[in-house]
Design a protein around this motif. Structure first.
Motif, PDB file in Angstrom:
ATOM      1  N   ARG A  10      78.797 -51.982  25.910  1.00 17.16           N
ATOM      2  CA  ARG A  10      78.141 -51.312  24.801  1.00 17.16           C
ATOM      3  C   ARG A  10      76.722 -51.831  24.642  1.00 17.16           C
ATOM      4  O   ARG A  10      75.780 -51.069  24.407  1.00 17.16           O
ATOM      5  CB  ARG A  10      78.943 -51.521  23.517  1.00 17.16           C
ATOM      6  CG  ARG A  10      78.509 -50.638  22.364  1.00 17.16           C
ATOM      7  CD  ARG A  10      79.449 -50.751  21.188  1.00 17.16           C
ATOM      8  NE  ARG A  10      79.268 -51.985  20.465  1.00 17.16           N
ATOM      9  CZ  ARG A  10      80.186 -52.950  20.394  1.00 17.16           C
ATOM     10  NH1 ARG A  10      81.327 -52.828  21.025  1.00 17.16           N
ATOM     11  NH2 ARG A  10      79.956 -54.040  19.687  1.00 17.16           N
ATOM     12  N   GLN A  11      76.560 -53.138  24.797  1.00 20.57           N
ATOM     13  CA  GLN A  11      75.232 -53.733  24.667  1.00 20.57           C
ATOM     14  C   GLN A  11      74.302 -53.207  25.755  1.00 20.57           C
ATOM     15  O   GLN A  11      73.133 -52.909  25.510  1.00 20.57           O
ATOM     16  CB  GLN A  11      75.355 -55.268  24.758  1.00 20.57           C
ATOM     17  CG  GLN A  11      74.082 -56.006  24.370  1.00 20.57           C
ATOM     18  CD  GLN A  11      73.682 -55.739  22.942  1.00 20.57           C
ATOM     19  OE1 GLN A  11      74.451 -55.949  22.012  1.00 20.57           O
ATOM     20  NE2 GLN A  11      72.472 -55.249  22.743  1.00 20.57           N
ATOM     21  N   TYR A  46      74.512 -39.549  21.230  1.00 22.28           N
ATOM     22  CA  TYR A  46      74.676 -40.923  21.706  1.00 22.28           C
ATOM     23  C   TYR A  46      76.134 -41.245  21.990  1.00 22.28           C
ATOM     24  O   TYR A  46      76.468 -41.913  22.971  1.00 22.28           O
ATOM     25  CB  TYR A  46      74.100 -41.918  20.693  1.00 22.28           C
ATOM     26  CG  TYR A  46      72.653 -42.244  20.945  1.00 22.28           C
ATOM     27  CD1 TYR A  46      71.649 -41.697  20.160  1.00 22.28           C
ATOM     28  CD2 TYR A  46      72.281 -43.087  21.986  1.00 22.28           C
ATOM     29  CE1 TYR A  46      70.321 -41.978  20.404  1.00 22.28           C
ATOM     30  CE2 TYR A  46      70.946 -43.371  22.239  1.00 22.28           C
ATOM     31  CZ  TYR A  46      69.971 -42.814  21.438  1.00 22.28           C
ATOM     32  OH  TYR A  46      68.653 -43.091  21.687  1.00 22.28           O
ATOM     33  N   LEU A  47      77.036 -40.775  21.155  1.00 17.92           N
ATOM     34  CA  LEU A  47      78.459 -41.046  21.388  1.00 17.92           C
ATOM     35  C   LEU A  47      78.920 -40.381  22.677  1.00 17.92           C
ATOM     36  O   LEU A  47      79.673 -40.954  23.458  1.00 17.92           O
ATOM     37  CB  LEU A  47      79.283 -40.550  20.198  1.00 17.92           C
ATOM     38  CG  LEU A  47      79.115 -41.379  18.910  1.00 17.92           C
ATOM     39  CD1 LEU A  47      79.865 -40.736  17.752  1.00 17.92           C
ATOM     40  CD2 LEU A  47      79.607 -42.804  19.110  1.00 17.92           C
TER      41      LEU A  47
ATOM     42  N   ARG B  72      73.477 -46.902  12.070  1.00 22.82           N
ATOM     43  CA  ARG B  72      74.614 -45.975  12.020  1.00 22.82           C
ATOM     44  C   ARG B  72      75.168 -45.706  13.416  1.00 22.82           C
ATOM     45  O   ARG B  72      76.378 -45.670  13.642  1.00 22.82           O
ATOM     46  CB  ARG B  72      74.117 -44.669  11.404  1.00 22.82           C
ATOM     47  CG  ARG B  72      75.117 -43.876  10.648  1.00 22.82           C
ATOM     48  CD  ARG B  72      74.458 -42.677  10.039  1.00 22.82           C
ATOM     49  NE  ARG B  72      74.963 -41.465  10.660  1.00 22.82           N
ATOM     50  CZ  ARG B  72      74.501 -40.250  10.393  1.00 22.82           C
ATOM     51  NH1 ARG B  72      73.514 -40.085   9.538  1.00 22.82           N
ATOM     52  NH2 ARG B  72      75.021 -39.209  10.987  1.00 22.82           N
ATOM     53  N   ILE B  73      74.268 -45.527  14.379  1.00 23.47           N
ATOM     54  CA  ILE B  73      74.699 -45.253  15.753  1.00 23.47           C
ATOM     55  C   ILE B  73      75.396 -46.482  16.337  1.00 23.47           C
ATOM     56  O   ILE B  73      76.447 -46.366  16.990  1.00 23.47           O
ATOM     57  CB  ILE B  73      73.500 -44.826  16.622  1.00 23.47           C
ATOM     58  CG1 ILE B  73      73.032 -43.430  16.193  1.00 23.47           C
ATOM     59  CG2 ILE B  73      73.845 -44.845  18.106  1.00 23.47           C
ATOM     60  CD1 ILE B  73      71.712 -43.005  16.809  1.00 23.47           C
ATOM     61  N   ARG B  74      74.833 -47.651  16.102  1.00 22.51           N
ATOM     62  CA  ARG B  74      75.466 -48.891  16.608  1.00 22.51           C
ATOM     63  C   ARG B  74      76.871 -49.049  16.048  1.00 22.51           C
ATOM     64  O   ARG B  74      77.802 -49.420  16.775  1.00 22.51           O
ATOM     65  CB  ARG B  74      74.640 -50.099  16.209  1.00 22.51           C
ATOM     66  CG  ARG B  74      73.384 -50.324  17.011  1.00 22.51           C
ATOM     67  CD  ARG B  74      72.984 -51.786  16.986  1.00 22.51           C
ATOM     68  NE  ARG B  74      72.188 -52.079  18.155  1.00 22.51           N
ATOM     69  CZ  ARG B  74      70.871 -52.272  18.129  1.00 22.51           C
ATOM     70  NH1 ARG B  74      70.216 -52.229  16.992  1.00 22.51           N
ATOM     71  NH2 ARG B  74      70.218 -52.526  19.234  1.00 22.51           N
ATOM     72  N   GLU B  75      77.030 -48.778  14.756  1.00 23.54           N
ATOM     73  CA  GLU B  75      78.362 -48.896  14.143  1.00 23.54           C
ATOM     74  C   GLU B  75      79.317 -47.872  14.743  1.00 23.54           C
ATOM     75  O   GLU B  75      80.484 -48.178  15.015  1.00 23.54           O
ATOM     76  CB  GLU B  75      78.255 -48.693  12.632  1.00 23.54           C
ATOM     77  CG  GLU B  75      77.589 -49.865  11.911  1.00 23.54           C
ATOM     78  CD  GLU B  75      77.322 -49.585  10.440  1.00 23.54           C
ATOM     79  OE1 GLU B  75      77.509 -48.412  10.007  1.00 23.54           O
ATOM     80  OE2 GLU B  75      76.913 -50.516   9.729  1.00 23.54           O
ATOM     81  N   LEU B  77      79.180 -46.578  17.753  1.00 25.42           N
ATOM     82  CA  LEU B  77      79.503 -46.995  19.120  1.00 25.42           C
ATOM     83  C   LEU B  77      80.532 -48.123  19.101  1.00 25.42           C
ATOM     84  O   LEU B  77      81.433 -48.164  19.947  1.00 25.42           O
ATOM     85  CB  LEU B  77      78.239 -47.463  19.844  1.00 25.42           C
ATOM     86  CG  LEU B  77      77.229 -46.367  20.207  1.00 25.42           C
ATOM     87  CD1 LEU B  77      75.925 -46.983  20.709  1.00 25.42           C
ATOM     88  CD2 LEU B  77      77.796 -45.441  21.266  1.00 25.42           C
ATOM     89  N   ALA B  78      80.410 -49.031  18.134  1.00 22.68           N
ATOM     90  CA  ALA B  78      81.347 -50.159  18.059  1.00 22.68           C
ATOM     91  C   ALA B  78      82.753 -49.676  17.723  1.00 22.68           C
ATOM     92  O   ALA B  78      83.732 -50.246  18.202  1.00 22.68           O
ATOM     93  CB  ALA B  78      80.868 -51.157  17.013  1.00 22.68           C
ATOM     94  N   GLU B  79      82.854 -48.604  16.969  1.00 20.34           N
ATOM     95  CA  GLU B  79      84.170 -48.080  16.613  1.00 20.34           C
ATOM     96  C   GLU B  79      84.793 -47.291  17.740  1.00 20.34           C
ATOM     97  O   GLU B  79      86.000 -47.142  17.822  1.00 20.34           O
ATOM     98  CB  GLU B  79      84.043 -47.140  15.414  1.00 20.34           C
ATOM     99  CG  GLU B  79      83.836 -47.833  14.100  1.00 20.34           C
ATOM    100  CD  GLU B  79      83.549 -46.824  13.004  1.00 20.34           C
ATOM    101  OE1 GLU B  79      83.894 -45.633  13.189  1.00 20.34           O
ATOM    102  OE2 GLU B  79      82.969 -47.230  11.991  1.00 20.34           O
ATOM    103  N   ARG B  80      83.932 -46.761  18.628  1.00 22.29           N
ATOM    104  CA  ARG B  80      84.440 -45.905  19.696  1.00 22.29           C
ATOM    105  C   ARG B  80      84.763 -46.762  20.895  1.00 22.29           C
ATOM    106  O   ARG B  80      83.905 -47.380  21.476  1.00 22.29           O
ATOM    107  CB  ARG B  80      83.378 -44.876  20.060  1.00 22.29           C
ATOM    108  CG  ARG B  80      83.682 -44.040  21.270  1.00 22.29           C
ATOM    109  CD  ARG B  80      84.726 -42.995  21.000  1.00 22.29           C
ATOM    110  NE  ARG B  80      84.305 -42.045  20.004  1.00 22.29           N
ATOM    111  CZ  ARG B  80      83.721 -40.878  20.276  1.00 22.29           C
ATOM    112  NH1 ARG B  80      83.459 -40.551  21.518  1.00 22.29           N
ATOM    113  NH2 ARG B  80      83.403 -40.051  19.316  1.00 22.29           N
ATOM    114  N   ALA B  81      86.039 -46.732  21.374  1.00 17.41           N
ATOM    115  CA  ALA B  81      86.419 -47.444  22.589  1.00 17.41           C
ATOM    116  C   ALA B  81      86.014 -46.595  23.761  1.00 17.41           C
ATOM    117  O   ALA B  81      86.359 -45.429  23.807  1.00 17.41           O
ATOM    118  CB  ALA B  81      87.912 -47.707  22.607  1.00 17.41           C
TER     119      ALA B  81
END
Lengths: 199, 224
Positions: A10-11, A46-47, B72-75, B77-81
């Motif tokens: 992710r990073q 982005y997702l 918001r995007i970082r959060e 991404l962290a929630e999405r596996a």
């Protein structure tokens, strides 16, 4: 065996993709014309990009790839719901541009240069409005070329369109934009009304 | 769009925006440069367009993203596996995969051997309610990867076992594929064929965007 989230992955994605956030947001705003929708559109793009980051790694031009995802996401979510804008009679736009906008200046019939006119008399929000009124296909190419400084090949890759289509959309987009700005200036009395040409 | 060997003023003015951008092939760029070097009228046109372009680029300023959007995007991404091929069975519950399985079950109930309806033979023209016979040309793609904007070469390299081939019939319009024929199943699974244009024939169940394939060929000749 768990398939859980990878912090390092992710990073890595954030390091290469998030620097393009402003550019993506700017295009999203021009496409949706609504800040809230633009934010949602960028987040969803982005997702999606993160989901396919493993597959992407083989290529380059991540910016073009991100723009492509953004545009596809826009088409899927927003374009179907939007009222179709009026069709543009481009032949008329081109005639006005060649005879009036460019023609009047080159014939010395206008007292000021384009720079003086657009810088002094046309407001920032009017320039933005002129861009927002472009048909979406022209608007996207104009933004990517003039604002983002992308090459024609990068734009073609980002939008999955042929190079010739990029060129024709940019040609039409700029003429229409410049014609619209001239019209703003004419309404404000900054340029003289053209003689004998209906605008 | 290429510049002709003998550029005239009309052609120069058609290409002036691209000449400004410096994006044309070098020979074309040079032909236009040679023309403007010897034509005062086109030199004036170029000067006018340079002035306009300069103004546009100064006035069309990009709008920066709101500062909270990055967070918001970082959060999110962290929630999405991230999806990874592996032994986790959580993917069975993904909405897209579950919908695909449901579509397959529905179509098999309609056309499978246990169906109360007789199978439709190719060419006899009979269809069921909610379906229609189609013959069309489309592109074989990895639907998930194509929606993500990956090129055909990247789609061919995608080894995700959950990705099967589908048909791209138009911009962002896809059909899922099913068939009882072994040759058609190979078409659906062979990732090397992604990007290939194929002529297909079958029964399209429009509500679920699924084509029951009865014949297919590379665009050019019949194979199945």
């Amino acid at each position: 065996m768990p398939g859980g989230p990878s912090h390092e992955r992710r990073q890595e994605f954030e390091d290469v993709a998030l620097p393009h956030l402003d550019a993506l947001y700017n295009l999203a705003l021009k496409l949706t014309r609504n800040p809230g929708d633009a934010e949602d559109l960028v987040q969803e793009a982005y997702l999606r990009a993160f989901r396919f980051f493993d597959s992407y790694q083989q290529g380059t031009h991540i910016k073009a790839w991100l723009f492509r995802i953004l545009r596809n996401t826009f088409i899927n979510r927003y374009r179907a719901a939007k009222i179709r804008p009026d069709e543009v009679d481009f032949a008329k736009v081109e005639a006005i541009y060649d005879k009036v906008v460019r023609g009047e200046f080159l014939a010395g019939k206008q007292p000021r240069s384009p720079e003086e006119i657009v810088m002094s008399g046309v407001l920032d929000h009017e320039v933005q409005e002129a861009i927002d009124r472009l048909p979406e296909e022209y608007r996207t190419v104009v933004i990517l070329a003039l604002v983002e400084g992308m090459s024609y090949r990068e734009i073609a890759s980002a939008l999955s369109i042929p190079l010739g289509t990029v060129m024709s959309r940019l040609h039409r987009g700029r003429k229409q934009l410049q014609t619209a700005l001239f019209e703003y200036a004419r309404r404000k009395g900054i340029v003289r009304p053209p003689e004998g040409v209906e605008t | 769009m290429r510049v002709s060997p003998n550029v005239d003023c009309s052609e120069f003015q058609t290409f002036v925006f691209h000449f400004q951008a410096g994006q044309l092939p070098e020979p074309d760029q040079q032909r236009l440069q040679d023309h403007v070097n010897g034509c005062p009228a086109c030199a004036d046109v170029l000067e006018f367009e340079n002035a306009f372009l300069d103004v546009l680029q100064r006035r069309v300023r990009p709008t920066p993203a709101p500062p909270e959007l990055k967070l918001r995007i970082r959060e999110a991404l962290a929630e999405r596996a991230p999806e990874r091929p592996g032994w986790s069975f959580a993917w069975l519950l993904r909405p897209g995969f579950a919908a695909t399985i449901a579509s397959l079950v529905l179509v098999l109930l309609l056309v499978g051997p246990w169906s109360p309806f007789a199978p439709v033979a190719s060419g006899d023209g009979r269809t069921r309610a909610g379906s229609l016979r189609v013959e069309t040309t489309a592109t074989l793609v990895d639907v998930d990867c194509d929606q993500a904007g990956l090129t055909y070469a990247q789609q061919q390299a995608c080894r995700n076992g959950r990705h099967v081939n589908g048909l791209k019939v138009a911009d962002n319009k896809y059909w899922h594929l099913i068939s009882a024929q072994a040759a058609a199943r190979e078409l659906m699974l062979d990732r090397r064929r992604r990007g290939e244009r194929v002529r297909v024939e079958g029964e399209l169940f429009t509500e679920i965007s699924t084509l029951y394939l009865t014949a297919a060929r590379p665009a050019g000749r019949m194979a199945l």
